[in-house]
Design a protein around this motif. Structure first.
Motif, PDB file in Angstrom:
ATOM      1  N   ILE A  14      57.181  39.664  38.411  1.00  0.00           N
ATOM      2  CA  ILE A  14      57.591  38.274  38.180  1.00  0.00           C
ATOM      3  C   ILE A  14      56.386  37.438  37.758  1.00  0.00           C
ATOM      4  CG2 ILE A  14      58.531  36.175  39.235  1.00  0.00           C
ATOM      5  CD1 ILE A  14      60.115  38.063  41.151  1.00  0.00           C
ATOM      6  N   VAL A  15      55.261  37.622  38.431  1.00  0.00           N
ATOM      7  CA  VAL A  15      54.054  36.869  38.077  1.00  0.00           C
ATOM      8  C   VAL A  15      53.634  37.192  36.644  1.00  0.00           C
ATOM      9  CG1 VAL A  15      51.592  36.565  38.572  1.00  0.00           C
ATOM     10  CG2 VAL A  15      53.262  36.556  40.449  1.00  0.00           C
ATOM     11  N   LYS A  16      53.645  38.453  36.277  1.00  0.00           N
ATOM     12  CA  LYS A  16      53.257  38.837  34.911  1.00  0.00           C
ATOM     13  C   LYS A  16      54.166  38.160  33.895  1.00  0.00           C
ATOM     14  CE  LYS A  16      52.556  42.815  31.907  1.00  0.00           C
ATOM     15  NZ  LYS A  16      52.620  44.265  31.776  1.00  0.00           N
ATOM     16  N   GLN A  17      55.451  38.124  34.181  1.00  0.00           N
ATOM     17  CA  GLN A  17      56.420  37.514  33.264  1.00  0.00           C
ATOM     18  C   GLN A  17      56.218  36.003  33.185  1.00  0.00           C
ATOM     19  OE1 GLN A  17      60.546  38.488  34.081  1.00  0.00           O
ATOM     20  NE2 GLN A  17      61.209  36.508  33.298  1.00  0.00           N
ATOM     21  N   GLU A  18      56.142  35.341  34.318  1.00  0.00           N
ATOM     22  CA  GLU A  18      56.104  33.875  34.334  1.00  0.00           C
ATOM     23  C   GLU A  18      54.735  33.299  33.977  1.00  0.00           C
ATOM     24  OE1 GLU A  18      58.727  32.176  34.320  1.00  0.00           O
ATOM     25  OE2 GLU A  18      60.121  33.736  34.963  1.00  0.00           O
ATOM     26  N   PHE A  19      53.673  33.985  34.344  1.00  0.00           N
ATOM     27  CA  PHE A  19      52.328  33.478  34.108  1.00  0.00           C
ATOM     28  C   PHE A  19      51.642  34.176  32.937  1.00  0.00           C
ATOM     29  CE2 PHE A  19      53.397  32.109  38.309  1.00  0.00           C
ATOM     30  CZ  PHE A  19      52.790  30.863  38.438  1.00  0.00           C
ATOM     31  N   GLY A  20      52.404  34.936  32.153  1.00  0.00           N
ATOM     32  CA  GLY A  20      51.864  35.619  30.991  1.00  0.00           C
ATOM     33  C   GLY A  20      51.235  34.671  29.979  1.00  0.00           C
ATOM     34  N   PHE A  21      51.667  33.414  29.974  1.00  0.00           N
ATOM     35  CA  PHE A  21      51.088  32.434  29.055  1.00  0.00           C
ATOM     36  C   PHE A  21      49.593  32.269  29.283  1.00  0.00           C
ATOM     37  CE2 PHE A  21      51.904  29.810  32.728  1.00  0.00           C
ATOM     38  CZ  PHE A  21      50.868  28.876  32.721  1.00  0.00           C
ATOM     39  N   LEU A  22      49.119  32.523  30.508  1.00  0.00           N
ATOM     40  CA  LEU A  22      47.683  32.425  30.773  1.00  0.00           C
ATOM     41  C   LEU A  22      46.910  33.390  29.884  1.00  0.00           C
ATOM     42  CD1 LEU A  22      47.716  32.229  34.674  1.00  0.00           C
ATOM     43  CD2 LEU A  22      47.152  30.365  33.076  1.00  0.00           C
ATOM     44  N   VAL A  23      47.426  34.595  29.749  1.00  0.00           N
ATOM     45  CA  VAL A  23      46.800  35.624  28.923  1.00  0.00           C
ATOM     46  C   VAL A  23      47.041  35.331  27.442  1.00  0.00           C
ATOM     47  CG1 VAL A  23      46.829  38.097  28.361  1.00  0.00           C
ATOM     48  CG2 VAL A  23      47.030  37.343  30.749  1.00  0.00           C
ATOM     49  N   ASP A  24      48.291  35.071  27.096  1.00  0.00           N
ATOM     50  CA  ASP A  24      48.678  34.910  25.697  1.00  0.00           C
ATOM     51  C   ASP A  24      48.129  33.647  25.049  1.00  0.00           C
ATOM     52  OD1 ASP A  24      50.132  37.232  26.074  1.00  0.00           O
ATOM     53  OD2 ASP A  24      52.040  36.182  26.371  1.00  0.00           O
ATOM     54  N   GLU A  25      48.104  32.540  25.792  1.00  0.00           N
ATOM     55  CA  GLU A  25      47.733  31.250  25.203  1.00  0.00           C
ATOM     56  C   GLU A  25      46.336  30.769  25.578  1.00  0.00           C
ATOM     57  OE1 GLU A  25      50.776  28.296  25.959  1.00  0.00           O
ATOM     58  OE2 GLU A  25      52.333  29.828  25.748  1.00  0.00           O
ATOM     59  N   PHE A  26      45.824  31.188  26.714  1.00  0.00           N
ATOM     60  CA  PHE A  26      44.562  30.640  27.198  1.00  0.00           C
ATOM     61  C   PHE A  26      43.446  31.679  27.332  1.00  0.00           C
ATOM     62  CE2 PHE A  26      47.709  27.527  28.449  1.00  0.00           C
ATOM     63  CZ  PHE A  26      47.081  26.332  28.138  1.00  0.00           C
ATOM     64  N   GLY A  27      43.736  32.926  27.011  1.00  0.00           N
ATOM     65  CA  GLY A  27      42.694  33.954  27.017  1.00  0.00           C
ATOM     66  C   GLY A  27      42.289  34.476  28.381  1.00  0.00           C
ATOM     67  N   PHE A  28      43.120  34.255  29.402  1.00  0.00           N
ATOM     68  CA  PHE A  28      42.825  34.804  30.728  1.00  0.00           C
ATOM     69  C   PHE A  28      43.016  36.308  30.705  1.00  0.00           C
ATOM     70  CE2 PHE A  28      43.219  30.447  31.873  1.00  0.00           C
ATOM     71  CZ  PHE A  28      42.653  30.281  33.123  1.00  0.00           C
ATOM     72  N   LYS A  29      42.374  36.955  31.653  1.00  0.00           N
ATOM     73  CA  LYS A  29      42.599  38.378  31.911  1.00  0.00           C
ATOM     74  C   LYS A  29      42.992  38.517  33.376  1.00  0.00           C
ATOM     75  CE  LYS A  29      39.501  40.264  28.418  1.00  0.00           C
ATOM     76  NZ  LYS A  29      40.345  39.822  27.379  1.00  0.00           N
ATOM     77  N   LYS A  30      43.855  39.498  33.628  1.00  0.00           N
ATOM     78  CA  LYS A  30      44.180  39.772  35.024  1.00  0.00           C
ATOM     79  C   LYS A  30      42.904  40.276  35.687  1.00  0.00           C
ATOM     80  CE  LYS A  30      47.030  42.612  37.997  1.00  0.00           C
ATOM     81  NZ  LYS A  30      47.961  43.737  38.018  1.00  0.00           N
ATOM     82  N   TYR A  31      42.516  39.631  36.758  1.00  0.00           N
ATOM     83  CA  TYR A  31      41.270  39.956  37.440  1.00  0.00           C
ATOM     84  C   TYR A  31      41.507  40.909  38.607  1.00  0.00           C
ATOM     85  CZ  TYR A  31      37.162  39.279  40.366  1.00  0.00           C
ATOM     86  OH  TYR A  31      36.062  39.482  41.150  1.00  0.00           O
ATOM     87  N   SER A  32      42.539  40.590  39.395  1.00  0.00           N
ATOM     88  CA  SER A  32      42.828  41.438  40.550  1.00  0.00           C
ATOM     89  C   SER A  32      44.246  41.186  41.028  1.00  0.00           C
ATOM     90  CB  SER A  32      41.851  41.158  41.696  1.00  0.00           C
ATOM     91  OG  SER A  32      42.079  39.873  42.250  1.00  0.00           O
ATOM     92  N   SER A  33      44.733  42.099  41.810  1.00  0.00           N
ATOM     93  CA  SER A  33      45.979  41.907  42.550  1.00  0.00           C
ATOM     94  C   SER A  33      45.845  42.738  43.814  1.00  0.00           C
ATOM     95  CB  SER A  33      47.205  42.323  41.732  1.00  0.00           C
ATOM     96  OG  SER A  33      47.191  43.707  41.474  1.00  0.00           O
ATOM     97  N   GLY A  34      46.547  42.319  44.824  1.00  0.00           N
ATOM     98  CA  GLY A  34      46.435  43.073  46.054  1.00  0.00           C
ATOM     99  C   GLY A  34      47.403  42.618  47.115  1.00  0.00           C
ATOM    100  N   VAL A  35      47.360  43.359  48.180  1.00  0.00           N
ATOM    101  CA  VAL A  35      48.193  43.079  49.343  1.00  0.00           C
ATOM    102  C   VAL A  35      47.314  43.164  50.570  1.00  0.00           C
ATOM    103  CG1 VAL A  35      50.143  43.877  50.731  1.00  0.00           C
ATOM    104  CG2 VAL A  35      50.197  44.143  48.239  1.00  0.00           C
ATOM    105  N   ARG A  36      47.359  42.153  51.359  1.00  0.00           N
ATOM    106  CA  ARG A  36      46.734  42.151  52.670  1.00  0.00           C
ATOM    107  C   ARG A  36      47.750  41.466  53.573  1.00  0.00           C
ATOM    108  NH1 ARG A  36      41.609  39.947  51.581  1.00  0.00           N
ATOM    109  NH2 ARG A  36      40.973  41.907  50.694  1.00  0.00           N
TER     110      ARG A  36
END
Length: 159
Positions: A14-36
């Motif tokens: 869901i995050v990839k789908q909804e926040f994909g604009f960060l990558v597509d429009e603003f040049g962000f890269k996924k930095y990390s993901s995790g569970v604690r």
């Protein structure tokens, strides 16, 4: 492992789908993901800006924006504030963080979609590395902390 769904994988999807604009429009890269447990997160970064989408069981999802910088040769978060504080400053009538029961709550996708829309609509300057609003966010965060301490402890820290 059984046949139970990987709820954290669903959150990441869901995050990839909804926040994909960060990558597509603003040049962000996924930095990390995790569970604690009881939390999970997905973090995105550019050279100057961080965005973290988090979920905590019993609390629901929230989004934080960060100003990045170098400390001892490493990129670190120098300041970090909740999207809620940005909305308090720029869009006080908009709905802020919503609670949901868990990662399998049917409202989770809608809440994350709303938060992604709010981030895109109200944080373009931050997403482009302009942090002029951060002193105001710091003031709002400090005020909220004082209010919380007053409610919980009956006084602010340092009194």
């Amino acid at each position: 492992m059984g046949t139970e769904p990987d709820l954290f994988a669903q959150f990441r999807t869901i995050v990839k789908q909804e926040f994909g604009f960060l990558v597509d429009e603003f040049g962000f890269k996924k930095y990390s993901s995790g569970v604690r447990t009881p939390e999970c997160w997905v973090a995105f970064r550019t050279a100057t800006t961080g965005v973290t989408v988090m979920f905590e069981l019993g609390a629901g999802p929230w989004v934080e924006v960060a100003r990045l910088g170098l400390h001892e040769g490493r990129t670190v978060e120098l300041e970090r504030y909740s999207l809620d504080f940005l909305l308090m400053e720029r869009a006080p009538l908009e709905e802020r963080t919503s609670r949901c029961d868990g990662l399998d709550d049917p409202q989770l996708a809608a809440i994350l979609a709303r938060q992604a829309h709010q981030l895109r609509a109200h944080a373009e300057d931050i997403l482009n590395g302009d942090f002029h609003i951060f002193p105001r966010l710091k003031g709002l965060a400090e005020s909220a902390k004082r209010k919380w301490e007053q409610e919980v402890f009956g006084s602010s820290e340092g009194e």
